[in-house]
Every structure is written in C-alpha cells, then in structure tokens.
Design a protein around this motif. Sequence first.
Motif, mmCIF file in Angstrom:
data_model
loop_
_atom_site.group_PDB
_atom_site.id
_atom_site.type_symbol
_atom_site.label_atom_id
_atom_site.label_comp_id
_atom_site.label_asym_id
_atom_site.label_seq_id
_atom_site.Cartn_x
_atom_site.Cartn_y
_atom_site.Cartn_z
ATOM 1 N N GLY A 45 0.760 -1.252 -0.162
ATOM 2 C CA GLY A 45 -0.072 -0.076 -0.063
ATOM 3 C C GLY A 45 0.856 1.365 -0.191
ATOM 4 N N SER A 46 2.059 1.221 0.228
ATOM 5 C CA SER A 46 2.920 2.237 0.174
ATOM 6 C C SER A 46 3.078 3.040 -1.231
ATOM 7 N N PRO A 47 3.853 4.123 -1.236
ATOM 8 C CA PRO A 47 4.095 4.426 -2.785
ATOM 9 C C PRO A 47 4.903 3.636 -3.623
ATOM 10 N N GLU A 48 5.876 3.035 -2.673
ATOM 11 C CA GLU A 48 7.086 2.392 -3.414
ATOM 12 C C GLU A 48 6.576 1.105 -3.732
ATOM 13 N N ALA A 49 5.575 0.324 -3.084
ATOM 14 C CA ALA A 49 4.952 -0.925 -3.239
ATOM 15 C C ALA A 49 4.174 -0.633 -4.496
ATOM 16 N N GLU A 50 3.160 0.462 -4.767
ATOM 17 C CA GLU A 50 2.615 0.695 -5.659
ATOM 18 C C GLU A 50 3.381 0.923 -6.980
ATOM 19 N N PHE A 51 4.683 1.517 -6.958
ATOM 20 C CA PHE A 51 5.353 1.506 -8.170
ATOM 21 C C PHE A 51 5.936 0.203 -8.624
ATOM 22 N N LEU A 52 5.947 -0.944 -7.759
ATOM 23 C CA LEU A 52 6.524 -2.224 -8.205
ATOM 24 C C LEU A 52 5.051 -2.809 -8.642
ATOM 25 N N VAL A 53 3.845 -2.636 -8.309
ATOM 26 C CA VAL A 53 2.692 -3.177 -9.071
ATOM 27 C C VAL A 53 2.703 -2.435 -10.520
ATOM 28 N N ALA A 54 2.878 -1.173 -10.416
ATOM 29 C CA ALA A 54 2.634 -0.519 -11.738
ATOM 30 C C ALA A 54 3.676 -1.074 -12.828
ATOM 31 N N LEU A 55 4.953 -1.590 -12.441
ATOM 32 C CA LEU A 55 6.185 -1.982 -13.256
ATOM 33 C C LEU A 55 5.468 -3.517 -13.767
ATOM 34 N N GLY A 56 4.970 -4.227 -13.089
ATOM 35 C CA GLY A 56 4.282 -5.454 -13.467
ATOM 36 C C GLY A 56 3.327 -5.362 -14.493
ATOM 37 N N THR A 57 2.437 -4.190 -14.381
ATOM 38 C CA THR A 57 1.561 -3.759 -15.422
ATOM 39 C C THR A 57 1.810 -3.454 -16.835
ATOM 40 N N VAL A 58 3.186 -2.685 -16.623
ATOM 41 C CA VAL A 58 3.812 -2.446 -17.604
ATOM 42 C C VAL A 58 4.654 -3.295 -18.534
ATOM 43 N N VAL A 59 5.159 -4.303 -17.744
ATOM 44 C CA VAL A 59 5.728 -5.625 -18.368
ATOM 45 C C VAL A 59 4.731 -6.290 -18.982
ATOM 46 N N GLN A 60 3.522 -6.681 -18.434
ATOM 47 C CA GLN A 60 2.371 -7.392 -19.164
ATOM 48 C C GLN A 60 2.151 -6.567 -20.600
ATOM 49 N N ARG A 61 1.998 -5.479 -20.483
ATOM 50 C CA ARG A 61 1.603 -4.683 -21.854
ATOM 51 C C ARG A 61 2.604 -4.762 -22.668
ATOM 52 N N HIS A 62 3.782 -4.968 -22.598
ATOM 53 C CA HIS A 62 4.964 -5.196 -23.609
ATOM 54 C C HIS A 62 5.663 -6.315 -23.426
ATOM 55 N N VAL A 63 4.687 -7.481 -23.137
ATOM 56 C CA VAL A 63 5.212 -8.787 -23.114
ATOM 57 C C VAL A 63 6.171 -9.376 -24.428
ATOM 58 N N ASP A 64 5.787 -8.687 -25.631
ATOM 59 C CA ASP A 64 6.345 -9.020 -26.725
ATOM 60 C C ASP A 64 7.870 -8.634 -26.587
ATOM 61 N N ARG A 65 8.015 -7.600 -25.631
ATOM 62 C CA ARG A 65 9.449 -6.990 -25.718
ATOM 63 C C ARG A 65 10.325 -7.744 -24.411
ATOM 64 N N PHE A 66 9.308 -8.104 -23.700
ATOM 65 C CA PHE A 66 10.254 -8.820 -22.365
ATOM 66 C C PHE A 66 9.236 -9.996 -21.874
ATOM 67 N N PRO A 67 9.349 -11.030 -23.127
ATOM 68 C CA PRO A 67 8.675 -12.273 -22.627
ATOM 69 C C PRO A 67 9.058 -13.133 -21.524
ATOM 70 N N GLY A 68 10.465 -13.303 -21.443
ATOM 71 C CA GLY A 68 11.152 -13.996 -20.283
ATOM 72 C C GLY A 68 10.638 -13.333 -18.833
ATOM 73 N N VAL A 69 10.543 -12.066 -18.707
ATOM 74 C CA VAL A 69 10.438 -11.329 -17.638
ATOM 75 C C VAL A 69 8.925 -11.492 -17.094
#
Length: 239
Positions: free
Chosen positions: A176-200
Amino acid sequence: MSEAANDTVRLLWGPPAKPSRGPKPALSLERIAAAGVEVADAEGLGAVSMQKVAGLLDFTKMSLYRYVPGKAELIALMVESAIDEPPAPATDADWREQLSAWAAHLAESFARHPWLLDATVGPRIMGPKELSWLERVVAALDGHGLTGPERMDAAVLLAGHVRGIAEHSRAAGPAGSPEAEFLVALGTVVQRHVDRFPGVAAAMAEPGGGDQALDFGLERILDGLAALIERRTRRDGPR
C-alpha cells in the motif's frame, strides 16, 4: 590509533571513563544509546543528533558530551545496543543449520531496526555483541577444510546477501505504500509489453511467487560452501 578510534574502543569495550568534573553522573551509556535507538527507530538514522538525544533524556547537549564525545561514537553505541545477540548454536546442529539460523536472525534485526543498514557500513570498530556475529560463522565453519580467510569471507558473503535483501525490502516499502505501488505498476507495464520482455513477463506470471529471495540466495550460498567443503574433504582426507 586515532583519538576518535580510541574513544570508540573505550565506549564499546570499556571500562568507560567516568566524567571527572561536574555533579555526580546522572546518565549512563545504556540510557544514552537507548534514546538514540528510539530516535532512529522512529525517524531514521539521519534524525539522530546529540541535541535530540539529549532533549529526549531531559538533559542538555553539553551534558551528553561528558559521556559520549560525538555523534559517531553515539551511533557506535546505538548499533551495539540495538543489534540482537547471534543465535546460539544448537548442540546437534551442523554448520549449514547454524548458518541458516544466523542469516534468519540477522534479517530479523535489520527488519526491526532498518537504520542499522546505514549505521553498519564502511570501516569502523565493532562492539563485542556485533563481533560475536562474525565469531558464530567462523566457528561454525571451523574444522571443515576451509582456511581462516575463507571462513571470514563466508561471513562477509552471508552478511552481504542478507543486507542486500533487507535494502531491497526497505526500498520496496510495506503493502500500500507508494514504493509498493510502483512495483505493481511495473508489473502492469511488463504485461503490456510482453512481446519485448517475454522472459520477465512469464517469470512474473508464474505461480509460486513471493518474497523468497532471502531463502533462495542463502541456499545457493550454502550449496556452494558445501561443494567446496566436500572437495576439500576428498582432497585432504585419508588416501
């Protein structure tokens, strides 16, 4: 040895010099260290000052200087006060079990007092309680074919791993902290660009995730030590 180093040795290892002037001592190093720990736990190491600690104890800053020469010595006392005693080795525990318990206890100390991560860096004089952590690792590995420097390096490697995970956890912040929210946002970004980062993306989506880095890294370090010990035992054993 410098005067500052001599002061730190005296304060940590004793016997401490008693104030030679002024009224009968009304403070103790234990009370001063506890007050510093209280400030650091609440506000971080950067908030610790002679003035703030003195105010918490209802004394003047000049009164504090009769016991502790300066902030560096105060922090050394705080570390020795706050850090836990290392776990005593169980009579039936092998070296691997001892080092696993050691790492878990050190991680708990950093979790309770995150400022210890900042206070225990760089060349400095350790107190008897902190030095006993090094002693536990070196003693646990004694008699297993490792040299003295290798046993010391093993302690540094283990401590470095625990510190690294503790630093990461502190930076990530609680749920729930801002830092944790950034990590959640990072996961969302990775899923949106799965073609570039399929392994991650695949690794993040795989079940069984969670904060397992401490145990995973610890086991790999211990596996490496076990392999080295086995090689040394075969090489140096009876032929």
